[in-house]
Design a protein around this motif. Sequence first.
Motif, PDB file in Angstrom:
ATOM      1  N   LEU A 169       0.858  -1.183   0.000  1.00  0.00           N
ATOM      2  CA  LEU A 169       0.000   0.000   0.000  1.00  0.00           C
ATOM      3  C   LEU A 169       0.895   1.235   0.000  1.00  0.00           C
ATOM      4  O   LEU A 169       1.289   1.736   1.050  1.00  0.00           O
ATOM      5  CB  LEU A 169      -0.929  -0.021   1.224  1.00  0.00           C
ATOM      6  CG  LEU A 169      -1.736  -1.315   1.423  1.00  0.00           C
ATOM      7  CD1 LEU A 169      -2.558  -1.241   2.700  1.00  0.00           C
ATOM      8  CD2 LEU A 169      -2.638  -1.584   0.219  1.00  0.00           C
ATOM      9  N   THR A 173       0.899   5.392  -4.913  1.00  0.00           N
ATOM     10  CA  THR A 173      -0.237   4.749  -5.592  1.00  0.00           C
ATOM     11  C   THR A 173      -1.553   5.329  -5.089  1.00  0.00           C
ATOM     12  O   THR A 173      -2.476   5.587  -5.882  1.00  0.00           O
ATOM     13  CB  THR A 173      -0.194   3.228  -5.369  1.00  0.00           C
ATOM     14  OG1 THR A 173       1.013   2.717  -5.941  1.00  0.00           O
ATOM     15  CG2 THR A 173      -1.391   2.539  -6.010  1.00  0.00           C
ATOM     16  N   ARG A 174      -1.641   5.554  -3.791  1.00  0.00           N
ATOM     17  CA  ARG A 174      -2.851   6.190  -3.237  1.00  0.00           C
ATOM     18  C   ARG A 174      -3.064   7.558  -3.900  1.00  0.00           C
ATOM     19  O   ARG A 174      -4.171   7.882  -4.327  1.00  0.00           O
ATOM     20  CB  ARG A 174      -2.716   6.340  -1.725  1.00  0.00           C
ATOM     21  CG  ARG A 174      -3.867   7.109  -1.083  1.00  0.00           C
ATOM     22  CD  ARG A 174      -3.673   7.257   0.435  1.00  0.00           C
ATOM     23  NE  ARG A 174      -4.449   8.364   0.946  1.00  0.00           N
ATOM     24  CZ  ARG A 174      -5.755   8.326   1.203  1.00  0.00           C
ATOM     25  NH1 ARG A 174      -6.431   7.206   1.004  1.00  0.00           N
ATOM     26  NH2 ARG A 174      -6.394   9.389   1.649  1.00  0.00           N
ATOM     27  N   ILE A 203      -6.374   0.672   0.529  1.00  0.00           N
ATOM     28  CA  ILE A 203      -5.512   1.839   0.288  1.00  0.00           C
ATOM     29  C   ILE A 203      -6.316   3.139   0.281  1.00  0.00           C
ATOM     30  O   ILE A 203      -5.779   4.216   0.539  1.00  0.00           O
ATOM     31  CB  ILE A 203      -4.717   1.663  -1.037  1.00  0.00           C
ATOM     32  CG1 ILE A 203      -3.567   2.675  -1.119  1.00  0.00           C
ATOM     33  CG2 ILE A 203      -5.620   1.727  -2.263  1.00  0.00           C
ATOM     34  CD1 ILE A 203      -2.556   2.379  -2.213  1.00  0.00           C
ATOM     35  N   LEU A 204      -7.627   3.043   0.010  1.00  0.00           N
ATOM     36  CA  LEU A 204      -8.514   4.209   0.038  1.00  0.00           C
ATOM     37  C   LEU A 204      -9.490   4.017   1.195  1.00  0.00           C
ATOM     38  O   LEU A 204     -10.645   3.632   1.000  1.00  0.00           O
ATOM     39  CB  LEU A 204      -9.244   4.362  -1.296  1.00  0.00           C
ATOM     40  CG  LEU A 204      -8.368   4.564  -2.537  1.00  0.00           C
ATOM     41  CD1 LEU A 204      -9.209   4.596  -3.801  1.00  0.00           C
ATOM     42  CD2 LEU A 204      -7.521   5.834  -2.423  1.00  0.00           C
ATOM     43  N   ARG A 205      -9.008   4.245   2.403  1.00  0.00           N
ATOM     44  CA  ARG A 205      -9.761   3.931   3.618  1.00  0.00           C
ATOM     45  C   ARG A 205     -10.863   4.945   3.942  1.00  0.00           C
ATOM     46  O   ARG A 205     -11.803   4.628   4.650  1.00  0.00           O
ATOM     47  CB  ARG A 205      -8.807   3.853   4.825  1.00  0.00           C
ATOM     48  CG  ARG A 205      -7.964   2.594   4.884  1.00  0.00           C
ATOM     49  CD  ARG A 205      -8.803   1.414   5.303  1.00  0.00           C
ATOM     50  NE  ARG A 205      -8.008   0.232   5.589  1.00  0.00           N
ATOM     51  CZ  ARG A 205      -8.519  -0.970   5.828  1.00  0.00           C
ATOM     52  NH1 ARG A 205      -9.832  -1.131   5.810  1.00  0.00           N
ATOM     53  NH2 ARG A 205      -7.745  -2.008   6.075  1.00  0.00           N
ATOM     54  N   HIS A 209     -13.718  11.413  -0.780  1.00  0.00           N
ATOM     55  CA  HIS A 209     -12.560  12.204  -1.204  1.00  0.00           C
ATOM     56  C   HIS A 209     -13.090  13.491  -1.816  1.00  0.00           C
ATOM     57  O   HIS A 209     -13.836  13.456  -2.798  1.00  0.00           O
ATOM     58  CB  HIS A 209     -11.717  11.422  -2.220  1.00  0.00           C
ATOM     59  CG  HIS A 209     -10.668  12.250  -2.890  1.00  0.00           C
ATOM     60  ND1 HIS A 209      -9.607  12.814  -2.195  1.00  0.00           N
ATOM     61  CD2 HIS A 209     -10.511  12.635  -4.201  1.00  0.00           C
ATOM     62  CE1 HIS A 209      -8.842  13.498  -3.040  1.00  0.00           C
ATOM     63  NE2 HIS A 209      -9.371  13.397  -4.257  1.00  0.00           N
TER      64      HIS A 209
END
Length: 231
Positions: A169, A173-174, A203-205, A209
């Motif tokens: 993770l 990349t995030r 990775i997108l907790r 957004h």
Amino acid sequence: MKTLGIIGGLGPESTIDYYGKIIALYRQRTRDGSYPQFIINSINLKKGLDFMDANNLPGMADYLVEEIGKLILAGATFGLISANTPHIVFDEVASRSSIPLISIVEATCTAAKAKKLKRLALFGTRYTMQATFYPKVFSREGIELLLPSPGDQTYIHDKYLNELVSGKLLPATRAGLLAIIDRLKTGSDIDGVILAGTELPLILRDSEHTGIPLLDTTEIHCEAAVSEMLS
């Protein structure tokens, strides 16, 4: 209580997430100090990917039906497949299974409808993004699905299989994934993103957004499973 059987291992990192989420959701619902009993059959991810790379969907379906049979022998009374991509053959597998299966796609569509979302970006493996099994379900509810650009699809697929599935993770990349969301918001006016790969929520907790809801398909699937367990 109904006994849940899970086809796991597709991939292992998200199966761990399923395990933890189901226990936490069950304990939140019951509030009596008890823990859920359920069965996991962790199968061979490489074998599944080989079927997908060869576009051998009948082979994929046969494999999943065989492995669900092992869950039934172990005592499962309903089941789920803890990954999005195998849902490309979900209808066939469900029709051949002697126990009911909870679809991650149907559960996610129900969640999107409840949030009154109408224009959603679809993130996942290339197999998931380019297949029809998500649009087929969402179009029934009048929900439009939009795909990232071809280059962004390649980026998501590559990072998914070469990093996320292995538990890597990386902050870069995030940031790259969030930049794709920003481009879709600007260019296509999306009002949400489906994280249609069960490693993506690792990775997108965050639940959103910049005001764009991120639909965690793992969480949604687990909530549906616990509801069925306790029904």
